[in-house]
Design a protein around this motif. Sequence first.
Motif, PDB file in Angstrom:
ATOM      1  N   ASP A 121      34.528  41.430  37.414  1.00 42.67           N
ATOM      2  CA  ASP A 121      33.679  40.738  38.382  1.00 42.67           C
ATOM      3  C   ASP A 121      34.424  40.376  39.668  1.00 42.67           C
ATOM      4  O   ASP A 121      33.927  39.601  40.475  1.00 42.67           O
ATOM      5  CB  ASP A 121      33.054  39.496  37.739  1.00 42.67           C
ATOM      6  N   HIS A 122      35.608  40.967  39.848  1.00 45.21           N
ATOM      7  CA  HIS A 122      36.402  40.716  41.060  1.00 45.21           C
ATOM      8  C   HIS A 122      36.876  41.995  41.732  1.00 45.21           C
ATOM      9  O   HIS A 122      37.139  42.003  42.929  1.00 45.21           O
ATOM     10  CB  HIS A 122      37.615  39.829  40.718  1.00 45.21           C
ATOM     11  N   ASP A 227      39.145  32.552  39.669  1.00 42.55           N
ATOM     12  CA  ASP A 227      38.738  32.146  38.315  1.00 42.55           C
ATOM     13  C   ASP A 227      39.650  31.069  37.729  1.00 42.55           C
ATOM     14  O   ASP A 227      39.778  30.972  36.503  1.00 42.55           O
ATOM     15  CB  ASP A 227      38.706  33.364  37.386  1.00 42.55           C
TER      16      ASP A 227
HETATM   17 ZN   LIG Z   1      35.416  36.006  37.369  1.00 42.80          ZN
END
Ligand SMILES: [Zn+2]
Length: 356
Positions: A121-122, A227
Amino acid sequence: MAALVNIPQSTSTVEVSIIDTTSTIHFPTAFFVTPEINDVKTLRGGSYSFLIEHKPSGKRLVFDLGVRKDWKNYAKPLLDNLLSTGAFTLDIKKNVADILTDHGVSLDTIDGIIWSHTHFDHIGDPSTFPSSTSLIVGPGFSAAFLPAYPTNPSSQLLDTDFAGRSLVEIQPSQFDQTIGGYKAYDYFNDGSFYLLDVPGHAIGHICGLARTTTTEGNATFILMGADTVHHAGQLRPSDALPLPDQITPNPLGGPLPCPGEMFEKIHPAPETYQTKPFYHINVDENGNSVAHDPVEAEHSVDHLKEFDALENVFVAFAHDASLEGVIQTFPAKANDWKAAGWKEESRWRFLADWKL
Ligand SMILES: [Zn+2]
């Protein structure tokens, strides 16, 4: 005693925009944090990236790329992993490269992509940027993650992420300053933008600290928290930032302040409901955690709390849903976040997530 956050003085700033990467991720609460509060088993977040522009050098950086739109084209081991958890629901409308070009930012003006870490997700899709855009990663990256897929059939990263592009791994020796308990690298060597070594969540996990204004004696900063935390309830309240007796604006809505004591009964340690956070990083009975090193990761959260308690630092972690509807995203600039009141307005909104 709290560590002192002592950010060096400078008159240099960078221009910052917060990019809404158009990702929506639903994730099981227990995947990241504990305890379960008020039966809330799923949390939702977007995924924020940042555009950073350093006027003196004309350099532009993008910090993180969110989820790639065609996420089924991630490296097979990563995709298998993602599908096997069965835990995430993804909805992605655009790649960051498209969001930039839609607003007239030519991709060949982007000097580097910073990956805060290698999770799906990055990392987005670096191949959507020209090969003149370098890829900037944290300490230990190459040894841990290269070669990529399919050269290395078990890698979660793709050869195409790197093809023809220079890879810049910030070395431990380059983090030669300490800011608020984190080791820091002065990226443009003028105090405008630091990369912070924020270990624990993943190998090579790094954050960004941008100086956004330099009003005399009262500079402001945006901390790109990636995160380090996944929910604002891991940061707040804290000894340095207690939950007020009367919370304004009211996170549950309405014109009147919300009594802080409403949240006493759902706090895991009710006697500390005003000074200790609601969530911690989850570690199961076998010692497993989403964090690479949960003890170190929790230390990194402790340092972030100190930044978060400062009125002149706006902490924006990647998946902070409580910023939605408060902040202005790219193409708007985020530099005037303090004058716009983003921090006060968003600070306690997460308390609504438990649906009291
Ligand atoms: Zn993340």
